[in-house]
Scaffold this active site. Structure first.
Site, PDB file in Angstrom:
ATOM      1  N   HIS A  24       0.818  -1.220   0.000  1.00  0.00           N
ATOM      2  CA  HIS A  24       0.000   0.000   0.000  1.00  0.00           C
ATOM      3  C   HIS A  24       0.855   1.275   0.000  1.00  0.00           C
ATOM      4  CE1 HIS A  24      -3.247  -2.727   1.078  1.00  0.00           C
ATOM      5  NE2 HIS A  24      -2.578  -3.110   2.137  1.00  0.00           N
ATOM      6  N   SER A  71       1.664  -0.264  -5.360  1.00  0.00           N
ATOM      7  CA  SER A  71       0.736  -0.573  -4.278  1.00  0.00           C
ATOM      8  C   SER A  71       0.280  -2.020  -4.408  1.00  0.00           C
ATOM      9  CB  SER A  71      -0.463   0.369  -4.363  1.00  0.00           C
ATOM     10  OG  SER A  71      -1.018   0.521  -3.088  1.00  0.00           O
ATOM     11  N   SER A 125      -5.668   1.679  -2.361  1.00  0.00           N
ATOM     12  CA  SER A 125      -5.006   2.082  -1.116  1.00  0.00           C
ATOM     13  C   SER A 125      -3.961   3.184  -1.268  1.00  0.00           C
ATOM     14  CB  SER A 125      -4.366   0.861  -0.454  1.00  0.00           C
ATOM     15  OG  SER A 125      -3.355   0.345  -1.277  1.00  0.00           O
ATOM     16  N   ASP A 175       3.303  -7.567   0.076  1.00  0.00           N
ATOM     17  CA  ASP A 175       2.157  -7.545   0.976  1.00  0.00           C
ATOM     18  C   ASP A 175       0.992  -8.228   0.263  1.00  0.00           C
ATOM     19  OD1 ASP A 175       0.015  -7.025   2.606  1.00  0.00           O
ATOM     20  OD2 ASP A 175       0.392  -4.891   2.823  1.00  0.00           O
ATOM     21  N   GLU A 235       4.516  -9.243   4.322  1.00  0.00           N
ATOM     22  CA  GLU A 235       3.853  -8.433   5.340  1.00  0.00           C
ATOM     23  C   GLU A 235       2.618  -9.080   5.961  1.00  0.00           C
ATOM     24  OE1 GLU A 235       4.749  -5.552   6.559  1.00  0.00           O
ATOM     25  OE2 GLU A 235       2.929  -4.646   7.358  1.00  0.00           O
ATOM     26  N   ASN A 284       4.906 -11.080   9.049  1.00  0.00           N
ATOM     27  CA  ASN A 284       3.573 -11.104   9.636  1.00  0.00           C
ATOM     28  C   ASN A 284       3.555 -11.742  11.026  1.00  0.00           C
ATOM     29  OD1 ASN A 284       0.605 -10.836   9.241  1.00  0.00           O
ATOM     30  ND2 ASN A 284       0.691 -13.043   9.473  1.00  0.00           N
ATOM     31  N   LYS A 294       4.314  -7.609  15.172  1.00  0.00           N
ATOM     32  CA  LYS A 294       3.330  -7.500  14.084  1.00  0.00           C
ATOM     33  C   LYS A 294       2.153  -8.386  14.465  1.00  0.00           C
ATOM     34  CE  LYS A 294       2.129  -7.020   9.542  1.00  0.00           C
ATOM     35  NZ  LYS A 294       0.712  -7.355   9.645  1.00  0.00           N
ATOM     36  N   ASP A 331      -0.796  -5.664  14.853  1.00  0.00           N
ATOM     37  CA  ASP A 331      -1.219  -4.426  14.186  1.00  0.00           C
ATOM     38  C   ASP A 331      -2.652  -4.544  13.686  1.00  0.00           C
ATOM     39  OD1 ASP A 331      -1.221  -5.533  11.608  1.00  0.00           O
ATOM     40  OD2 ASP A 331       0.342  -4.244  10.833  1.00  0.00           O
ATOM     41  N   ASN A 332      -3.120  -5.771  13.467  1.00  0.00           N
ATOM     42  CA  ASN A 332      -4.503  -5.931  13.023  1.00  0.00           C
ATOM     43  C   ASN A 332      -5.472  -5.469  14.110  1.00  0.00           C
ATOM     44  OD1 ASN A 332      -3.115  -7.153  11.059  1.00  0.00           O
ATOM     45  ND2 ASN A 332      -4.354  -9.003  10.997  1.00  0.00           N
ATOM     46  N   CYS A 338      -6.818  -1.878  13.214  1.00  0.00           N
ATOM     47  CA  CYS A 338      -8.217  -1.886  12.762  1.00  0.00           C
ATOM     48  C   CYS A 338      -9.122  -1.202  13.783  1.00  0.00           C
ATOM     49  CB  CYS A 338      -8.690  -3.312  12.467  1.00  0.00           C
ATOM     50  SG  CYS A 338      -7.870  -3.991  11.011  1.00  0.00           S
ATOM     51  N   HIS A 350      -8.469  -9.017   3.804  1.00  0.00           N
ATOM     52  CA  HIS A 350      -7.489  -8.643   2.768  1.00  0.00           C
ATOM     53  C   HIS A 350      -8.068  -8.628   1.349  1.00  0.00           C
ATOM     54  CE1 HIS A 350      -3.394  -7.867   1.452  1.00  0.00           C
ATOM     55  NE2 HIS A 350      -3.665  -8.645   0.419  1.00  0.00           N
ATOM     56  N   HIS A 361      -3.925   1.768   8.583  1.00  0.00           N
ATOM     57  CA  HIS A 361      -3.461   1.839   9.971  1.00  0.00           C
ATOM     58  C   HIS A 361      -2.670   3.125  10.200  1.00  0.00           C
ATOM     59  CE1 HIS A 361      -4.912  -2.077  10.247  1.00  0.00           C
ATOM     60  NE2 HIS A 361      -3.821  -2.780  10.211  1.00  0.00           N
ATOM     61  N   SER A 376       5.375  -2.753  12.487  1.00  0.00           N
ATOM     62  CA  SER A 376       5.425  -3.717  11.388  1.00  0.00           C
ATOM     63  C   SER A 376       6.590  -3.415  10.450  1.00  0.00           C
ATOM     64  CB  SER A 376       4.137  -3.670  10.568  1.00  0.00           C
ATOM     65  OG  SER A 376       3.043  -3.805  11.420  1.00  0.00           O
ATOM     66  N   GLN A 421      10.032  -5.157   8.918  1.00  0.00           N
ATOM     67  CA  GLN A 421      10.361  -5.286   7.486  1.00  0.00           C
ATOM     68  C   GLN A 421      11.821  -4.902   7.244  1.00  0.00           C
ATOM     69  OE1 GLN A 421       9.137  -6.498   4.866  1.00  0.00           O
ATOM     70  NE2 GLN A 421       6.908  -6.502   4.945  1.00  0.00           N
TER      71      GLN A 421
HETATM   72  N1  LIG Z   1      -7.693  -4.166   6.513  1.00  0.00           N
HETATM   73  C1  LIG Z   1      -6.568  -4.311   7.155  1.00  0.00           C
HETATM   74  O1  LIG Z   1      -5.889  -3.325   7.440  1.00  0.00           O
HETATM   75  C2  LIG Z   1      -6.109  -5.645   7.558  1.00  0.00           C
HETATM   76  C3  LIG Z   1      -5.023  -5.756   8.428  1.00  0.00           C
HETATM   77  C4  LIG Z   1      -4.613  -7.015   8.803  1.00  0.00           C
HETATM   78  C5  LIG Z   1      -5.239  -8.146   8.344  1.00  0.00           C
HETATM   79  N2  LIG Z   1      -6.264  -8.022   7.466  1.00  0.00           N
HETATM   80  C6  LIG Z   1      -6.972  -9.183   6.943  1.00  0.00           C
HETATM   81  O2  LIG Z   1      -8.116  -9.420   7.767  1.00  0.00           O
HETATM   82  C7  LIG Z   1      -8.489 -10.787   7.702  1.00  0.00           C
HETATM   83  C8  LIG Z   1      -8.655 -11.354   9.106  1.00  0.00           C
HETATM   84  O3  LIG Z   1      -7.417 -11.322   9.793  1.00  0.00           O
HETATM   85  P1  LIG Z   1      -7.292 -11.902  11.290  1.00  0.00           P
HETATM   86  O4  LIG Z   1      -5.879 -11.750  11.642  1.00  0.00           O
HETATM   87  O5  LIG Z   1      -8.340 -11.342  12.151  1.00  0.00           O
HETATM   88  O6  LIG Z   1      -7.605 -13.445  10.996  1.00  0.00           O
HETATM   89  P2  LIG Z   1      -8.123 -14.519  12.049  1.00  0.00           P
HETATM   90  O7  LIG Z   1      -7.951 -15.817  11.368  1.00  0.00           O
HETATM   91  O8  LIG Z   1      -7.494 -14.279  13.369  1.00  0.00           O
HETATM   92  O9  LIG Z   1      -9.684 -14.169  12.221  1.00  0.00           O
HETATM   93  C9  LIG Z   1     -10.678 -14.531  11.336  1.00  0.00           C
HETATM   94  C10 LIG Z   1     -11.836 -15.063  12.164  1.00  0.00           C
HETATM   95  O10 LIG Z   1     -12.940 -15.281  11.290  1.00  0.00           O
HETATM   96  C11 LIG Z   1     -13.574 -16.473  11.707  1.00  0.00           C
HETATM   97  N3  LIG Z   1     -14.337 -17.005  10.575  1.00  0.00           N
HETATM   98  C12 LIG Z   1     -13.895 -17.712   9.510  1.00  0.00           C
HETATM   99  N4  LIG Z   1     -14.916 -18.012   8.695  1.00  0.00           N
HETATM  100  C13 LIG Z   1     -16.029 -17.478   9.258  1.00  0.00           C
HETATM  101  C14 LIG Z   1     -17.397 -17.447   8.891  1.00  0.00           C
HETATM  102  N5  LIG Z   1     -17.829 -18.056   7.778  1.00  0.00           N
HETATM  103  N6  LIG Z   1     -18.258 -16.788   9.686  1.00  0.00           N
HETATM  104  C15 LIG Z   1     -17.834 -16.180  10.823  1.00  0.00           C
HETATM  105  N7  LIG Z   1     -16.549 -16.189  11.223  1.00  0.00           N
HETATM  106  C16 LIG Z   1     -15.659 -16.820  10.452  1.00  0.00           C
HETATM  107  C17 LIG Z   1     -12.447 -17.365  12.169  1.00  0.00           C
HETATM  108  O11 LIG Z   1     -12.896 -18.385  13.041  1.00  0.00           O
HETATM  109  C18 LIG Z   1     -11.524 -16.392  12.846  1.00  0.00           C
HETATM  110  O12 LIG Z   1     -11.776 -16.298  14.219  1.00  0.00           O
HETATM  111  C19 LIG Z   1      -7.379 -11.457   6.894  1.00  0.00           C
HETATM  112  O13 LIG Z   1      -7.808 -11.539   5.557  1.00  0.00           O
HETATM  113  C20 LIG Z   1      -6.221 -10.494   6.991  1.00  0.00           C
HETATM  114  O14 LIG Z   1      -5.322 -10.617   5.912  1.00  0.00           O
HETATM  115  C21 LIG Z   1      -6.725  -6.794   7.105  1.00  0.00           C
END
Ligand SMILES: NC(=O)c1ccc[n+]([C@@H]2O[C@H](COP(=O)([O-])OP(=O)(O)OC[C@H]3O[C@@H](n4cnc5c(N)ncnc54)[C@H](O)[C@@H]3O)[C@@H](O)[C@H]2O)c1
Length: 608
Positions: free
Chosen positions: A112, A135, A140, A189, A255, A280, A285, A362-363, A367, A473, A527, A535, A539
């Site tokens: 990003h 990116s 993003s 990433d 990442e 990651n 991270k 960081d998630n 978030c 993601h 973020h 994070s 890197q």
């Molecule tokens: N937008 C951002 O800035 C950002 C940052 C980091 C990660 N992400 C992305 O966010 C996503 C989640 O990351 P995370 O670390 O929380 O993962 P995680 O695996 O810890 O959490 C996902 C949760 O969803 C649940 N789940 C799966 N299928 C489901 C369903 N059908 N119904 C309900 N719950 C369900 C799982 O049991 C789990 O608890 C990933 O795709 C990650 O890459 C986004």
């Protein structure tokens, strides 16, 4: 400023040679999960380009393609603000900058292109690297950040609102170092830069064997068609382009969860072409749960195997038993051995590539900050008093639920995992299936990293102007295809990345953010700097490690994580900024809890 523009052979032609605002967005019409096996991919078609795909050059001769170079001063001001909030990266500059450890290194990044990433890029250049960047998401890029970096520091190919064709063109440019192969190092990433090289090498091998060029028509996957088109066109010019890249590449640091999953899959199938560091799963991270289900049982078994082995060889168990007169001592000893064995088993399982249990640092905090930011910028709706549904209660879900709760919303969680469900309940958050709450809630957020979470059948039952968004993601958690092809549906674009979709007959509509892609980067700025500093410091350390060991053979074509003492160092670099002062362990205390005075302070299996 813009001298000697250079065009590239490509399967798309510019619709117009001057920059103009993005055209109304169009969608792909399929769920695209084909040739990439289990990897989720984007589903957005391109129909028109938003920019002329011409590489421009600064007066210093550096290549770039950004939306508007005149935004560079604005970008610079924000970069300077972010630097103060990114102490880890700034400490890397002071510690390593003078010795220029990256001198001679070419680094390509696909991450990003935000203000925070700008600080990362300028840390890499301060350490001596030459950098090209794109990116990893079409929405993003912060155009002022891209402009400042293009003008001042590195070759950038990125703008907000790229079409998919433009996205892959930018990725290709970031990897294109002209003659002499590609980059030495990649910062990835989500794994798209890594993917392009792997697919390129595969296609070149096939071409050498059979003379067959990749055929975009061989797949229904619109995005993969673009990837194949790029590789096919490149093959015609240089049939060894990706092989040369592979030969030169020292490694990649990845990442995010999704990219790491891809890497472990490649490692498992033996197809990984270069070493990789999984950033990651650094603790600063993420939080890796080293205790893996079943490892205690394995630990138990291993303990007894060792006991039998030692008995059959040297140890006299009768004598041992006589020495253990204190039952409590025996139980403690037994417990401790089993724990150690289970750790060993966990590590063995992890080393075999079972990367399914990480909690992202960081998630959670990132978030928790950027979900409400995205919601407010996109809709300015009042969160207090509303009912918010968070699908998935992993780390992202926990951050989102906490943010909605703190803003005064009533939160409901959907989960498939009983442990995460129980965690939600312990926080006072009800857990229910989506079907039970779809008609009552006002805000829906998907955070699962899974697919097909909110389908069109759910959306048509929602309240008028319910907000539907995704922070995972990829773009396959919300059924955008179902929505866009729903008979009689009307799309009203309120502003870029905020659309109202109105169902026929009822005239009831829902508001979808960032076309179902991650809304915190599409509608806000992702973020905040401080959390990204953690994070990105990882890197930099990962890149330094790969570069330092490039000739030693320390890293094979496998996936590695950084050692724990470096994690503690990254955390320590961020404490001062927040006014924290650590308590110092006395040698006696250190001995008592069995750690070194200077750390690491926790065993590898510790769950933070
Ligand atoms: N937008 C951002 O800035 C950002 C940052 C980091 C990660 N992400 C992305 O966010 C996503 C989640 O990351 P995370 O670390 O929380 O993962 P995680 O695996 O810890 O959490 C996902 C949760 O969803 C649940 N789940 C799966 N299928 C489901 C369903 N059908 N119904 C309900 N719950 C369900 C799982 O049991 C789990 O608890 C990933 O795709 C990650 O890459 C986004």
């Amino acid at each position: 400023m813009a001298v000697s523009p250079k065009t590239y052979p490509h399967n798309v032609t510019p619709s117009n040679r001057t920059a103009r605002p993005p055209l109304p967005l169009s969608y792909s019409n399929r769920r695209l999960l084909l040739s990439l096996g289990p990897f989720p991919v984007r589903s957005r078609f391109f129909e028109a380009l938003t920019m002329a795909l011409i590489v421009e050059k600064t007066s210093a001769g550096r290549e770039y393609k950004v939306k508007d170079l005149s935004q560079a001063d604005f970008g610079r001001l924000e970069i300077e603000l972010a630097e103060v909030e990114m102490p880890g990266l700034m400490a890397c500059r002071s510690e390593y900058g003078p010795s220029k450890p990256f001198a001679g290194a070419r680094i390509s990044g696909s991450l990003h292109m935000t203000i925070q990433t700008a600080v990362l890029i300028e840390t890499l250049t301060a350490l001596g690297a030459e950098v090209r960047w794109c990116s990893c998401n079409i929405f993003s890029t912060q155009d002022h950040a891209a402009a400042a970096i293009a003008r001042d520091s590195a070759a950038v190919f990125a703008w907000k609102g790229e079409t998919l064709a433009e996205y892959w063109w930018c990725t290709e440019r970031a990897l294109d170092w002209g003659t002499g192969g590609g980059p030495d190092l990649i910062v990835d990433d989500g794994g798209d830069a890594t993917l392009l090289i792997h697919e390129g090498v595969k296609a070149e091998e096939e071409y050498e064997k059979s003379g067959k060029l990749p055929d975009p028509a061989s797949t229904d996957n619109v995005e993969f068609q673009l990837v194949l088109g790029i590789i096919r066109d490149g093959l015609k010019v240089d049939p060894k382009k990706y092989h040369k890249m592979k030969e030169r590449l020292v490694g990649v640091s990845e990442e995010t969860t999704t990219g790491v999953k891809r890497l472990y899959q490649m490692q498992a199938s033996g197809s990984l072409l270069f070493p990789a560091i999984n950033v990651n799963d650094s603790v600063t991270k993420s939080k890796v749960r080293y205790v893996i289900p079943g490892s205690r049982i394995l630990g138990f078994l291993l303990f007894f195997v060792l006991l039998v082995f030692s008995h059959s060889h040297a140890l006299d168990l009768q004598m041992l038993w006589e020495h253990i007169t204190d039952m409590q001592l025996f139980l403690d000893l037994f417990h401790s051995i089993v724990e150690h064995m289970s750790d060993l088993c966990s590590h063995l399982i992890l080393c075999c590539g079972s990367n399914n249990t990480c909690f992202l640092f960081d998630n959670l905090y990132g978030c928790r900050h950027s979900l409400p930011d995205g919601l407010m910028r996109a809709t300015d709706v009042m969160i207090a008093g509303k009912v918010g549904v968070v699908c998935g209660y992993g780390d992202v879900g926990k951050g989102c639920a906490a943010a909605l709760k703190q803003a005064g919303a009533r939160v409901i969680v959907t989960e498939i995992d009983p442990i995460c469900a129980l965690q939600a309940l312990m926080e006072g958050i009800p857990v229910l299936p989506l079907e039970d709450v779809v008609a009552e809630a006002d805000i829906f957020v998907t955070t699962t990293g899974n697919k097909d979470i909110i389908m069109v059948d759910h959306m048509k039952k929602m309240k008028n102007n319910a907000i539907v968004c995704n922070i995972g993601h990829f773009d396959n958690e919300i059924d955008m295809h179902g929505l866009e092809t729903y008979p009689g549906i009307k799309r009203i674009t309120i502003k870029p990345q905020t659309d109202r979709w109105v169902f026929p007959k009822t005239n009831s509509g829902i508001i979808v953010l960032a076309e179902g892609r991650l809304m915190n980067l599409g509608c806000a700025t992702g973020h905040p700097s401080f959390v990204m500093s953690c994070s990105f410091t990882n890197q930099v350390i990962a890149q330094l490690e790969l570069w330092k060991e490039r000739k030693s053979g320390k890293y094979e074509k496998k996936v590695y994580v950084l050692p724990k003492h470096l994690d503690e160092k990254v955390a320590a670099l961020h404490l001062g900024k927040l006014g924290a002062k650590l308590t110092k362990l006395t040698p006696e205390q250190a001995e008592y809890i069995n750690v070194a005075v200077e750390g690491p302070y926790k065993p590898a299996h510790y769950r933070y």
